[in-house]
Design a protein around this motif. Structure first.
Motif, PDB file in Angstrom:
ATOM      1  N   THR A 139      27.332  -1.351  -7.308  1.00  9.71           N
ATOM      2  CA  THR A 139      28.199  -2.497  -7.020  1.00  9.71           C
ATOM      3  C   THR A 139      28.376  -3.451  -8.205  1.00  9.71           C
ATOM      4  O   THR A 139      29.218  -4.349  -8.145  1.00  9.71           O
ATOM      5  N   THR A 140      27.614  -3.237  -9.266  1.00  8.74           N
ATOM      6  CA  THR A 140      27.695  -4.216 -10.374  1.00  8.74           C
ATOM      7  C   THR A 140      29.093  -4.232 -11.015  1.00  8.74           C
ATOM      8  O   THR A 140      29.575  -5.278 -11.427  1.00  8.74           O
ATOM      9  N   ASP A 141      29.720  -3.060 -11.094  1.00  9.51           N
ATOM     10  CA  ASP A 141      31.053  -3.027 -11.701  1.00  9.51           C
ATOM     11  C   ASP A 141      32.108  -2.535 -10.698  1.00  9.51           C
ATOM     12  O   ASP A 141      33.080  -1.899 -11.047  1.00  9.51           O
ATOM     13  N   LEU A 142      31.854  -2.855  -9.425  1.00  9.70           N
ATOM     14  CA  LEU A 142      32.760  -2.413  -8.345  1.00  9.70           C
ATOM     15  C   LEU A 142      33.603  -3.594  -7.858  1.00  9.70           C
ATOM     16  O   LEU A 142      33.062  -4.646  -7.510  1.00  9.70           O
ATOM     17  N   ILE A 143      34.929  -3.427  -7.830  1.00  7.45           N
ATOM     18  CA  ILE A 143      35.811  -4.505  -7.350  1.00  7.45           C
ATOM     19  C   ILE A 143      36.373  -4.094  -5.980  1.00  7.45           C
ATOM     20  O   ILE A 143      37.040  -3.067  -5.867  1.00  7.45           O
ATOM     21  N   PRO A 144      36.107  -4.902  -4.936  1.00  8.02           N
ATOM     22  CA  PRO A 144      36.669  -4.564  -3.628  1.00  8.02           C
ATOM     23  C   PRO A 144      38.105  -5.085  -3.497  1.00  8.02           C
ATOM     24  O   PRO A 144      38.393  -6.237  -3.822  1.00  8.02           O
ATOM     25  N   LEU A 145      38.954  -4.219  -3.047  1.00  7.80           N
ATOM     26  CA  LEU A 145      40.372  -4.554  -2.966  1.00  7.80           C
ATOM     27  C   LEU A 145      40.859  -4.131  -1.580  1.00  7.80           C
ATOM     28  O   LEU A 145      40.609  -2.989  -1.168  1.00  7.80           O
ATOM     29  N   ALA A 174      47.676  -4.886  -8.645  1.00  5.81           N
ATOM     30  CA  ALA A 174      46.346  -5.261  -8.145  1.00  5.81           C
ATOM     31  C   ALA A 174      45.279  -4.312  -8.703  1.00  5.81           C
ATOM     32  O   ALA A 174      44.180  -4.746  -9.081  1.00  5.81           O
ATOM     33  N   PHE A 175      45.600  -3.029  -8.774  1.00  5.72           N
ATOM     34  CA  PHE A 175      44.642  -2.057  -9.337  1.00  5.72           C
ATOM     35  C   PHE A 175      44.396  -2.380 -10.824  1.00  5.72           C
ATOM     36  O   PHE A 175      43.264  -2.319 -11.307  1.00  5.72           O
ATOM     37  N   GLU A 176      45.481  -2.715 -11.528  1.00 10.37           N
ATOM     38  CA  GLU A 176      45.320  -3.038 -12.960  1.00 10.37           C
ATOM     39  C   GLU A 176      44.444  -4.285 -13.118  1.00 10.37           C
ATOM     40  O   GLU A 176      43.574  -4.347 -13.978  1.00 10.37           O
ATOM     41  N   TRP A 177      44.683  -5.250 -12.250  1.00 10.38           N
ATOM     42  CA  TRP A 177      43.890  -6.489 -12.243  1.00 10.38           C
ATOM     43  C   TRP A 177      42.416  -6.137 -12.039  1.00 10.38           C
ATOM     44  O   TRP A 177      41.534  -6.633 -12.741  1.00 10.38           O
ATOM     45  N   ALA A 178      42.165  -5.261 -11.071  1.00 11.89           N
ATOM     46  CA  ALA A 178      40.783  -4.910 -10.743  1.00 11.89           C
ATOM     47  C   ALA A 178      40.137  -4.108 -11.873  1.00 11.89           C
ATOM     48  O   ALA A 178      38.977  -4.362 -12.249  1.00 11.89           O
ATOM     49  N   PHE A 179      40.872  -3.161 -12.459  1.00 12.44           N
ATOM     50  CA  PHE A 179      40.286  -2.350 -13.537  1.00 12.44           C
ATOM     51  C   PHE A 179      40.051  -3.171 -14.812  1.00 12.44           C
ATOM     52  O   PHE A 179      39.255  -2.786 -15.658  1.00 12.44           O
ATOM     53  N   ALA A 180      40.737  -4.299 -14.926  1.00 16.16           N
ATOM     54  CA  ALA A 180      40.468  -5.178 -16.078  1.00 16.16           C
ATOM     55  C   ALA A 180      39.140  -5.911 -15.874  1.00 16.16           C
ATOM     56  O   ALA A 180      38.586  -6.479 -16.818  1.00 16.16           O
ATOM     57  N   TYR A 199      46.815   7.643  -8.328  1.00 12.90           N
ATOM     58  CA  TYR A 199      47.390   8.843  -8.961  1.00 12.90           C
ATOM     59  C   TYR A 199      48.558   8.454  -9.877  1.00 12.90           C
ATOM     60  O   TYR A 199      48.688   8.979 -10.981  1.00 12.90           O
ATOM     61  N   ALA A 200      49.379   7.523  -9.415  1.00 10.46           N
ATOM     62  CA  ALA A 200      50.523   7.072 -10.236  1.00 10.46           C
ATOM     63  C   ALA A 200      50.030   6.399 -11.524  1.00 10.46           C
ATOM     64  O   ALA A 200      50.761   6.343 -12.518  1.00 10.46           O
ATOM     65  N   MET A 201      48.787   5.919 -11.521  1.00 16.00           N
ATOM     66  CA  MET A 201      48.230   5.289 -12.723  1.00 16.00           C
ATOM     67  C   MET A 201      47.517   6.303 -13.608  1.00 16.00           C
ATOM     68  O   MET A 201      46.897   5.933 -14.600  1.00 16.00           O
ATOM     69  N   GLY A 202      47.537   7.562 -13.206  1.00 17.71           N
ATOM     70  CA  GLY A 202      46.937   8.609 -14.034  1.00 17.71           C
ATOM     71  C   GLY A 202      45.499   8.936 -13.681  1.00 17.71           C
ATOM     72  O   GLY A 202      44.821   9.650 -14.433  1.00 17.71           O
ATOM     73  N   ILE A 203      45.017   8.425 -12.567  1.00 17.02           N
ATOM     74  CA  ILE A 203      43.636   8.745 -12.178  1.00 17.02           C
ATOM     75  C   ILE A 203      43.656  10.075 -11.401  1.00 17.02           C
ATOM     76  O   ILE A 203      44.367  10.198 -10.400  1.00 17.02           O
ATOM     77  N   PRO A 204      42.907  11.077 -11.882  1.00 17.20           N
ATOM     78  CA  PRO A 204      42.948  12.374 -11.185  1.00 17.20           C
ATOM     79  C   PRO A 204      42.337  12.294  -9.783  1.00 17.20           C
ATOM     80  O   PRO A 204      41.460  11.460  -9.523  1.00 17.20           O
ATOM     81  N   LEU A 205      42.801  13.173  -8.907  1.00 14.75           N
ATOM     82  CA  LEU A 205      42.337  13.161  -7.508  1.00 14.75           C
ATOM     83  C   LEU A 205      40.809  13.322  -7.431  1.00 14.75           C
ATOM     84  O   LEU A 205      40.171  12.738  -6.560  1.00 14.75           O
ATOM     85  N   GLU A 206      40.228  14.105  -8.349  1.00 15.18           N
ATOM     86  CA  GLU A 206      38.766  14.332  -8.309  1.00 15.18           C
ATOM     87  C   GLU A 206      37.987  13.036  -8.536  1.00 15.18           C
ATOM     88  O   GLU A 206      36.812  12.957  -8.214  1.00 15.18           O
ATOM     89  N   GLN A 207      38.644  12.043  -9.136  1.00 10.37           N
ATOM     90  CA  GLN A 207      37.913  10.789  -9.377  1.00 10.37           C
ATOM     91  C   GLN A 207      38.128   9.768  -8.252  1.00 10.37           C
ATOM     92  O   GLN A 207      37.815   8.593  -8.388  1.00 10.37           O
ATOM     93  N   ARG A 229      36.161   6.774  -9.683  1.00 12.39           N
ATOM     94  CA  ARG A 229      36.781   5.530 -10.161  1.00 12.39           C
ATOM     95  C   ARG A 229      37.341   4.736  -8.988  1.00 12.39           C
ATOM     96  O   ARG A 229      37.453   3.525  -9.037  1.00 12.39           O
ATOM     97  N   ILE A 230      37.738   5.472  -7.914  1.00 14.28           N
ATOM     98  CA  ILE A 230      38.238   4.769  -6.729  1.00 14.28           C
ATOM     99  C   ILE A 230      37.545   5.325  -5.489  1.00 14.28           C
ATOM    100  O   ILE A 230      37.502   6.544  -5.278  1.00 14.28           O
ATOM    101  N   LEU A 231      36.987   4.411  -4.678  1.00  8.22           N
ATOM    102  CA  LEU A 231      36.427   4.803  -3.387  1.00  8.22           C
ATOM    103  C   LEU A 231      37.472   4.446  -2.341  1.00  8.22           C
ATOM    104  O   LEU A 231      37.838   3.280  -2.190  1.00  8.22           O
TER     105      LEU A 231
END
Ligand code: 13P
Ligand code: SF4
Length: 377
Positions: A139-145, A174-180, A199-207, A229-231
């Motif tokens: 949870t240290t680097d986890l952003i809840p959205l 919002a995802f960009e905000w969170a990943f920053a 997926y539209a941001m380039g994150i593969p389905l496996e992540q 990268r995304i739960l």
């Protein structure tokens, strides 16, 4: 309580003042038009009526503003009206209450107008999920959205932990905000919007891994959670879930050149085959901007699809539902003209019915999460 069972008897009530809801429900839809218009006029600027695009025609006709959930929340945050009558679903009215001024009152004409997706994430389950992730040191680097389609308690949960709210019109921002601000996102409660956005941001389905709130440790092994990268919370919209990739293939075969546009609550396989995705407001804009003679298949709620079909027929634009049978949001449909007339006539008599009031302890952080969303636009 006497129920009015025939129209003739019911008509005698039409000029009466506000009374119990049962009496309204026994009256035919069309008999409400004049009453709603009259009550609306008498309430004047004290009252603003907001209508989501999935509302029925007989209700949307009377809206001062129509919009997607982002646009309506923004209007609710800016209005000076004393009463906000929200023709939409519960989470939308809650957000309006959170964003409004203290003296403002938000009314949902039928309290049963909920959202099955929002019901798929309960605050206790979200807290348990967070605790499990905390035990794994994740949870240290986890952003809840959270998607707007969630309870105020979940919005507050996200706000308090440095996260925010998004809608389908600003999920990427919002995802960009969170990943920053963090390495990983916990996205609640719609797995499809989360997956489509990632997926539209380039994150593969496996992540992107799905967290099942009913399974031990979300149904995931620790190593997969650590690599993700995304739960994605295991929630979905029962209306948009019905659109299938095979329907896209079939409609393209039947209508060569057709434009398929869908809401991002549709499953990833459908979105991948579509020409464009968008919030309800965006889907309308795509149709407005299209050249005449365009044929569209739209994957979203049937009231909006039918309204667009009717509105653009004269311009030669043909609009079909992606699903032959049309997908109805039964909870949006609960706001009937009878419920609306009942709520408004009670307001005329200075009685507030069906007020949606979020607890002040929840409001503080929910407001923070919603304001962060409004800031990113
Ligand atoms: P929009 O924000 O696109 O209007 O979506 C709200 C919703 O509930 C769609 O199912
Ligand atoms: Fe909820 Fe789906 Fe209805 Fe939207 S369409 S309000 S997500 S049930």
């Amino acid at each position: 309580m006497n129920l009015i069972i025939d129209e003739e008897t019911a008509v005698s009530l039409e000029t009466g003042s506000a009374c119990s809801l049962e009496n309204y429900l026994a009256l035919p839809d069309h008999s409400m038009d004049e009453r709603i218009a009259r009550a609306r006029e008498r309430l004047g600027a004290t009252t603003i009526l907001l209508g989501h695009h999935y509302q029925r025609d007989e209700v949307i006709w009377f809206a001062d503003f129509t919009g997607d959930s982002y646009k309506l929340s923004k209007i609710a945050a800016e209005t000076d009206a004393k009463y906000v009558v929200f023709c939409g679903v519960h989470f939308m009215a809650e957000s309006a209450d959170v964003l409004g001024r203290d003296e403002q009152q938000v009314i949902l004409p039928d309290l049963n107008a909920g959202c099955s997706m929002a019901d798929m994430a309960e605050i206790s389950q979200v807290e348990a999920c967070w605790e499990a992730l905390e035990r794994l040191g994740l949870t240290t680097d986890l952003i809840p959205l959270t998607y707007m389609n969630s309870t105020a308690a979940i919005k507050a949960f996200c706000g308090e932990r440095g996260g925010l709210v998004c809608t389908s019109s600003n999920s990427r921002a919002a995802f960009e905000w969170a990943f920053a601000r963090g390495k990983r996102i916990l996205f609640l409660p719609d797995q499809h919007l989360g997956r489509n956005t990632g997926y539209a941001m380039g994150i593969p389905l496996e992540q992107m891994v799905v967290w099942d709130p009913w399974a031990l440790q979300g149904g995931q092994v620790a190593s997969d959670l650590a690599l993700s990268r995304i739960l994605l919370w295991k929630g979905h919209c029962s209306v948009h879930q019905r659109f299938l990739p095979s329907q896209v293939d079939e409609i393209r075969a039947k209508h060569p050149g057709i434009q398929v546009i869908v809401h991002p609550e549709c499953r990833w396989e459908v979105c991948q085959k579509a020409d464009a995705l968008g919030s309800t407001e965006r889907l309308i804009k795509i149709v407005e901007d299209a050249p005449t003679d365009t044929t569209f298949a739209i994957g979203t709620e049937i009231h909006l699809v039918n309204r667009l079909a009717h509105r653009f027929a004269a311009q030669g634009k043909r609009i079909l539902s992606l699903d032959d049978h049309g997908c109805l949001c039964t909870t949006m449909y609960r706001i009937s003209p009878q419920h609306l007339a009942w709520a408004l006539e009670n307001l005329v008599d200075e009685r507030v019915v069906n007020r949606i009031k979020v607890r002040s302890s929840v409001k503080l952080w929910a407001r923070m999460a919603l304001e962060r969303m409004l800031e990113i636009g």
